[in-house]
Design a protein around this motif. Structure first.
Motif, PDB file in Angstrom:
ATOM      1  N   TYR A 162       0.820  -1.228   0.000  1.00  0.00           N
ATOM      2  CA  TYR A 162       0.000   0.000   0.000  1.00  0.00           C
ATOM      3  C   TYR A 162       0.847   1.268   0.000  1.00  0.00           C
ATOM      4  O   TYR A 162       0.334   2.356  -0.250  1.00  0.00           O
ATOM      5  N   ASP A 163       2.121   1.142   0.338  1.00  0.00           N
ATOM      6  CA  ASP A 163       2.965   2.334   0.469  1.00  0.00           C
ATOM      7  C   ASP A 163       4.325   2.216  -0.198  1.00  0.00           C
ATOM      8  O   ASP A 163       5.167   3.103  -0.022  1.00  0.00           O
ATOM      9  N   GLY A 164       4.562   1.154  -0.903  1.00  0.00           N
ATOM     10  CA  GLY A 164       5.847   1.005  -1.590  1.00  0.00           C
ATOM     11  C   GLY A 164       6.982   0.763  -0.608  1.00  0.00           C
ATOM     12  O   GLY A 164       6.798   0.219   0.484  1.00  0.00           O
ATOM     13  N   SER A 196      -4.719  -0.228  -3.037  1.00  0.00           N
ATOM     14  CA  SER A 196      -5.524   0.776  -2.339  1.00  0.00           C
ATOM     15  C   SER A 196      -5.915   0.300  -0.935  1.00  0.00           C
ATOM     16  O   SER A 196      -6.233  -0.874  -0.738  1.00  0.00           O
ATOM     17  N   HIS A 197      -5.874   1.217   0.011  1.00  0.00           N
ATOM     18  CA  HIS A 197      -6.406   0.929   1.348  1.00  0.00           C
ATOM     19  C   HIS A 197      -6.996   2.204   1.921  1.00  0.00           C
ATOM     20  O   HIS A 197      -6.865   3.292   1.347  1.00  0.00           O
ATOM     21  N   ARG A 198      -7.697   2.065   3.037  1.00  0.00           N
ATOM     22  CA  ARG A 198      -8.200   3.242   3.751  1.00  0.00           C
ATOM     23  C   ARG A 198      -8.115   2.958   5.242  1.00  0.00           C
ATOM     24  O   ARG A 198      -8.145   1.794   5.674  1.00  0.00           O
ATOM     25  N   HIS A 199      -7.962   4.001   6.023  1.00  0.00           N
ATOM     26  CA  HIS A 199      -7.772   3.829   7.464  1.00  0.00           C
ATOM     27  C   HIS A 199      -8.289   5.060   8.202  1.00  0.00           C
ATOM     28  O   HIS A 199      -8.394   6.149   7.617  1.00  0.00           O
ATOM     29  N   THR A 200      -8.564   4.845   9.496  1.00  0.00           N
ATOM     30  CA  THR A 200      -9.105   5.955  10.291  1.00  0.00           C
ATOM     31  C   THR A 200      -7.989   6.839  10.839  1.00  0.00           C
ATOM     32  O   THR A 200      -8.001   7.242  12.005  1.00  0.00           O
ATOM     33  N   VAL A 240      -0.590  13.856   5.825  1.00  0.00           N
ATOM     34  CA  VAL A 240      -0.168  14.983   4.985  1.00  0.00           C
ATOM     35  C   VAL A 240       1.188  14.607   4.394  1.00  0.00           C
ATOM     36  O   VAL A 240       2.071  14.115   5.116  1.00  0.00           O
ATOM     37  N   TYR A 241       1.333  14.813   3.090  1.00  0.00           N
ATOM     38  CA  TYR A 241       2.543  14.415   2.373  1.00  0.00           C
ATOM     39  C   TYR A 241       3.270  15.637   1.824  1.00  0.00           C
ATOM     40  O   TYR A 241       2.638  16.620   1.414  1.00  0.00           O
ATOM     41  N   VAL A 242       4.606  15.542   1.792  1.00  0.00           N
ATOM     42  CA  VAL A 242       5.437  16.537   1.115  1.00  0.00           C
ATOM     43  C   VAL A 242       6.230  15.774   0.048  1.00  0.00           C
ATOM     44  O   VAL A 242       6.855  14.749   0.361  1.00  0.00           O
ATOM     45  N   TRP A 257     -10.265   5.759   0.391  1.00  0.00           N
ATOM     46  CA  TRP A 257      -9.441   4.812  -0.361  1.00  0.00           C
ATOM     47  C   TRP A 257      -8.353   5.576  -1.104  1.00  0.00           C
ATOM     48  O   TRP A 257      -8.652   6.598  -1.735  1.00  0.00           O
ATOM     49  N   HIS A 258      -7.136   5.091  -1.019  1.00  0.00           N
ATOM     50  CA  HIS A 258      -6.055   5.794  -1.718  1.00  0.00           C
ATOM     51  C   HIS A 258      -4.953   4.845  -2.164  1.00  0.00           C
ATOM     52  O   HIS A 258      -4.693   3.828  -1.528  1.00  0.00           O
ATOM     53  N   GLU A 259      -4.353   5.196  -3.258  1.00  0.00           N
ATOM     54  CA  GLU A 259      -3.225   4.455  -3.818  1.00  0.00           C
ATOM     55  C   GLU A 259      -2.264   5.464  -4.448  1.00  0.00           C
ATOM     56  O   GLU A 259      -2.696   6.541  -4.894  1.00  0.00           O
TER      57      GLU A 259
HETATM   58 FE   LIG Z   1      -2.420   4.971   3.684  1.00  0.00          FE
END
Ligand SMILES: [Fe+2]
Ligand SMILES: [Fe+2]
Length: 380
Positions: free
Chosen positions: A256-258, A291-295, A299-301, A331-333
């Motif tokens: 999910y995150d490489g 793809s996954h989703r979580h509670t 924030v990404y740079v 959901w995000h990838e």
């Molecule tokens: Fe994530």
């Protein structure tokens, strides 16, 4: 009397019920059943929106602020990134984090202060002479370096170089505000005299030398710092983190995150701040994660390369120095757009707080689209 037994009395009971609700409101109370839908949503109700703050939009304002916003007007010259889904009264980039592009011009010193919110800076631009001093450790920063200022530590910032220094501030201010626990202090003194910046009482690269080698820790180290709830290592060099990623690049990585590494508190192996997890992820050329989703929200740079993050089916493109957020339970990838160049994205998430409070929930999709949570398949 029972309304089911005597339907003709229904109107009278409804009138009585309405009166009861009004009386309860006067007593600052209400029936649970009247708000149950609000209190027991099948999915988290998330106001924050996915958003990309593009460096190409902000660079001119950062430059302009460095020219026309003098030090006297801005004790810390930050341009706060506000989430379009959240209320303007509350300076929030996500529900739990405050993020800003900040610029420091040559010769400036921003005076020492202390606070309960945990803070961090990710350096974007400097000639190597911009610094933060935290509890006497003066750290000169280069692109990609992380410096934290844990809760309860004195810190001051300055730029001894010839070029403006630009970094990204990421603080847990909304969390502190939620708990009514935001406390700030100013007027730093040494030997009874108020001064703007701390004397350097720790040697160069102190915390990196003491704690920055994986697997060993000096027995004679003074690990306690601030409110004693964060990592004693404060400064991480990008070159070290990038080398760690390079060493792992041929592994399969996280689906999910490489190829991702977390910054850890050397004292306990956990996250470096109680409310924020810090990670750096390498998306290899052409990599497209599952793809996954979580509670928890993130924030990404973007430090290197270009690509996109697909959030709830919508593609959000990003490139170097852009900042983007992934809201809670969406959901995000992630996708590296290049087939030849690496992409490196730095992430700060609120997962440690959510996990410690027992509120963490994650759902994962496999390649066939089957969704699992906590290892179990969710029936569709
Ligand atoms: Fe994530
Ligand atoms: Fe601060």
């Amino acid at each position: 009397m029972n309304v089911q037994d005597k339907p003709e009395d229904g109107a009278a009971i409804e009138a009585e019920r309405t009166k009861m609700y009004a009386k309860l409101r006067e007593l600052n109370a209400y029936g649970f059943w009247t708000v149950q839908g609000e209190m027991e949503p099948p999915e988290p109700k998330v106001k924050e929106l996915a958003h990309v703050w593009r460096w190409s939009d902000f660079a001119p304002f950062v430059e302009q602020a460095s020219r026309i916003v003098p030090h006297e007007l801005a004790d810390r010259r930050g341009i706060v990134l506000h989430n379009p889904g959240l209320d303007m009264q509350r300076p929030s980039t996500t529900n739990t984090q405050y993020v800003a592009y900040s610029v420091y011009v040559p010769g400036e010193i921003f005076s020492a202060h202390i606070h309960s919110p945990a803070a961090s800076r990710m350096l974007l631009k400097s000639d190597g002479k911009g610094y933060t001093t935290v509890e006497g450790e003066k750290a000169y920063l280069e692109r990609g370096d992380l410096i934290t200022t844990p809760s309860g530590t004195w810190h001051d910032h300055g730029n001894e170089g010839d070029e403006p220094m630009v970094w990204v501030d990421m603080l847990d201010i909304p969390v502190a505000a939620f708990f009514n626990a935001g406390k700030f202090g100013f007027n730093y003194t040494e030997n009874g005299v108020q001064i703007p910046s701390q004397s350097a009482t720790r040697s160069q690269m102190y915390s990196r030398r003491f704690y920055g080698t994986g697997g060993v820790r000096p027995r004679f180290a003074e690990a306690r710092i601030g409110n004693d709830n964060g990592s004693p290592q404060l400064h991480w060099k990008y070159a070290d983190v990038r080398a760690a990623l390079n060493a792992l690049r041929d592994e399969s990585g996280d689906p999910y995150d490489g190829c991702i590494v977390d910054y850890v508190n050397v004292m306990d192996g956990g996250p470096i701040q109680k409310t924020q997890n810090f990670s750096m992820q390498l998306l290899r050329p052409g990599e497209h994660t599952l793809s996954h989703r979580h509670t928890s929200s993130s924030v990404y740079v973007v430090l290197e390369g270009s690509g996109s993050t697909i959030i709830e089916g919508e593609e959000h493109k990003w490139e170097e120095n852009d900042i983007f957020c992934v809201p809670t339970f969406k959901w995000h990838e992630h996708v590296n757009a290049s087939s030849t160049q690496d992409a490196v994205i730095y992430c700060v998430s609120d997962a440690p707080a959510v996990q410690k409070l027992g509120l963490y929930w994650e759902e994962r999709k496999d390649r066939k689209g089957t969704i699992t949570t906590h290892g179990a398949t969710i029936p569709s």
